[in-house]
Enzyme design. Structure first.
Site, PDB file in Angstrom:
ATOM      1  N   GLY A  61       0.720  -1.169   0.102  1.00  0.00           N
ATOM      2  CA  GLY A  61       0.117  -0.143  -0.074  1.00  0.00           C
ATOM      3  C   GLY A  61       0.791   1.212  -0.027  1.00  0.00           C
ATOM      4  CD  GLU A  62       2.997   5.903   0.496  1.00  0.00           C
ATOM      5  OE1 GLU A  62       2.835   6.200   1.661  1.00  0.00           O
ATOM      6  OE2 GLU A  62       3.701   5.834  -0.361  1.00  0.00           O
ATOM      7  CB  SER A  63       5.685   2.444   3.994  1.00  0.00           C
ATOM      8  OG  SER A  63       6.267   3.443   3.243  1.00  0.00           O
ATOM      9  CB  CYS A  92       5.172  -3.692  -1.598  1.00  0.00           C
ATOM     10  SG  CYS A  92       5.564  -2.517  -2.692  1.00  0.00           S
ATOM     11  NE  ARG A 122       7.850   5.752   0.561  1.00  0.00           N
ATOM     12  CZ  ARG A 122       7.589   6.894  -0.176  1.00  0.00           C
ATOM     13  NH1 ARG A 122       8.380   7.662  -0.191  1.00  0.00           N
ATOM     14  NH2 ARG A 122       6.209   7.104  -0.485  1.00  0.00           N
ATOM     15  CB  ILE A 153       3.020  -1.912  -7.382  1.00  0.00           C
ATOM     16  CG1 ILE A 153       2.406  -2.944  -8.164  1.00  0.00           C
ATOM     17  CG2 ILE A 153       2.404  -0.609  -7.762  1.00  0.00           C
ATOM     18  CD1 ILE A 153       0.885  -3.285  -8.008  1.00  0.00           C
ATOM     19  NE  ARG A 154       3.285   3.767  -6.365  1.00  0.00           N
ATOM     20  CZ  ARG A 154       2.659   3.920  -5.054  1.00  0.00           C
ATOM     21  NH1 ARG A 154       3.714   4.499  -4.047  1.00  0.00           N
ATOM     22  NH2 ARG A 154       1.613   3.240  -4.622  1.00  0.00           N
ATOM     23  CG  HIS A 217       2.218  -6.100  -4.263  1.00  0.00           C
ATOM     24  ND1 HIS A 217       1.491  -5.632  -3.347  1.00  0.00           N
ATOM     25  CD2 HIS A 217       3.089  -5.106  -4.858  1.00  0.00           C
ATOM     26  CE1 HIS A 217       1.680  -4.286  -3.235  1.00  0.00           C
ATOM     27  NE2 HIS A 217       2.690  -3.914  -3.922  1.00  0.00           N
ATOM     28  CD  GLU A 219      -0.108  -8.519  -1.629  1.00  0.00           C
ATOM     29  OE1 GLU A 219       0.760  -9.360  -1.839  1.00  0.00           O
ATOM     30  OE2 GLU A 219      -0.012  -7.339  -1.584  1.00  0.00           O
TER      31      GLU A 219
HETATM   32  N1  LIG Z   1       3.304  -1.250  -3.653  1.00  0.00           N
HETATM   33  C1  LIG Z   1       3.524  -0.595  -2.596  1.00  0.00           C
HETATM   34  O1  LIG Z   1       3.295  -1.192  -1.536  1.00  0.00           O
HETATM   35  C2  LIG Z   1       4.369   0.522  -2.751  1.00  0.00           C
HETATM   36  C3  LIG Z   1       4.901   0.949  -1.487  1.00  0.00           C
HETATM   37  C4  LIG Z   1       5.216   2.562  -1.554  1.00  0.00           C
HETATM   38  N2  LIG Z   1       6.129   2.975  -2.610  1.00  0.00           N
HETATM   39  C5  LIG Z   1       5.591   2.980  -0.191  1.00  0.00           C
HETATM   40  O2  LIG Z   1       6.488   3.764   0.230  1.00  0.00           O
HETATM   41  O3  LIG Z   1       4.868   2.447   0.755  1.00  0.00           O
END
Ligand SMILES: NC(=O)CC[C@H](N)C(=O)O
Length: 248
Positions: A61-63, A92, A122, A153-154, A217, A219
């Site tokens: 997600g977004e840490s 991630c 990140r 993903i990122r 990921h 999942e």
């Molecule tokens: N797909 C992801 O979980 C991306 C992580 C995201 N770049 C972060 O800093 O959290």
């Protein structure tokens, strides 16, 4: 390991930190595993939820957002304590949160849970448009000849491994096949000697103690082998050890 399943716990509670991100996908996968152990999945949004769990998954997600919501829920310190004693898998963003240090954090920094002896960067492979998929060879999974599709993903990059003498060893489970990366990733990481097979930046999955780190990921695929790995190799042994140490 089948023996452990036969003689080991009959059931377990796996929590999934459900503050933000891909927690529902982990839930679906864990509920369908079909192992000989009953898995009760608990979405964790409070300290009370966490207390019922034998193990935890921290999703992608977004840490920064997950850390902020964890702070607001009073979960930061309880999560850190949980990591000291029970198995946790971070994918991630979750993997970033489990790192000891992070570079390229958002302005103002971000809270981490720590637990793993790495520094991650990140968005180390680039921005959203540079997200990519690549087949990974993972010897520790069942059917090791069948590559595991890594969805990045990122995703974070393992910037360095920072083991201290007290830390449990780090067991590398997968490295990214550099030769298969799209050009953009080569550009992002150019001059970083990715061809060196020991370069930490190519590590995309590892295990340390009973914790699991995946910068991608699992999942978001239809392949449940990493979920099975976590249950069989990290959670069940921790429950068996916990039990025997109580008996002793
Ligand atoms: N797909 C992801 O979980 C991306 C992580 C995201 N770049 C972060 O800093 O959290």
């Amino acid at each position: 390991m089948n023996e452990l399943i036969e003689n080991g716990p009959k059931s377990m509670v796996i929590g999934i930190l459900a503050l933000q991100g891909a927690f529902a996908e982990h839930q679906v996968m864990l509920q369908k595993l079909g192992l000989q152990v009953e898995i009760c999945v608990n979405l964790v949004r409070s300290v009370q939820d966490l207390q019922t769990c034998d193990a935890l998954v921290i999703p992608g997600g977004e840490s920064t957002t997950i850390a902020l919501l964890a702070k607001l829920s009073g979960l930061l310190d309880p999560l850190r304590e949980f990591l000291r004693t029970k198995p946790v898998w971070g994918s991630c963003a979750g993997a970033i949160l489990m790192s000891r240090n992070v570079t390229n954090a958002k302005k103002g920094g971000q809270d981490l849970l720590g637990g793993l002896s790495v520094t991650t960067t990140r968005n180390g492979w680039g921005s959203q448009i540079e997200s990519f998929e690549v087949p990974l060879v993972v010897q520790s999974l069942s059917q090791p000849d069948r590559p595991f599709q890594g969805v990045f993903i990122r995703a974070p990059v393992v910037f360095s491994v920072d083991l201290t003498p007290e830390d449990p060893p780090l067991q590398i489970i997968a490295r990214v096949p550099v030769q298969l990366l799209p050009d953009a990733q080569h550009l992002v990481l150019q001059n970083q000697n990715l061809a060196d097979p020991l370069n930490p930046r190519t590590i995309v999955a590892f295990r340390q103690g009973n914790h699991l780190f995946t910068s991608f990921h699992p999942e978001l695929t239809k392949d449940d082998r990493f979920h099975t790995y976590f249950v069989q190799e990290c959670v069940i042994p921790s429950l068996v050890t916990g039990r025997s140490s109580l008996i002793r």
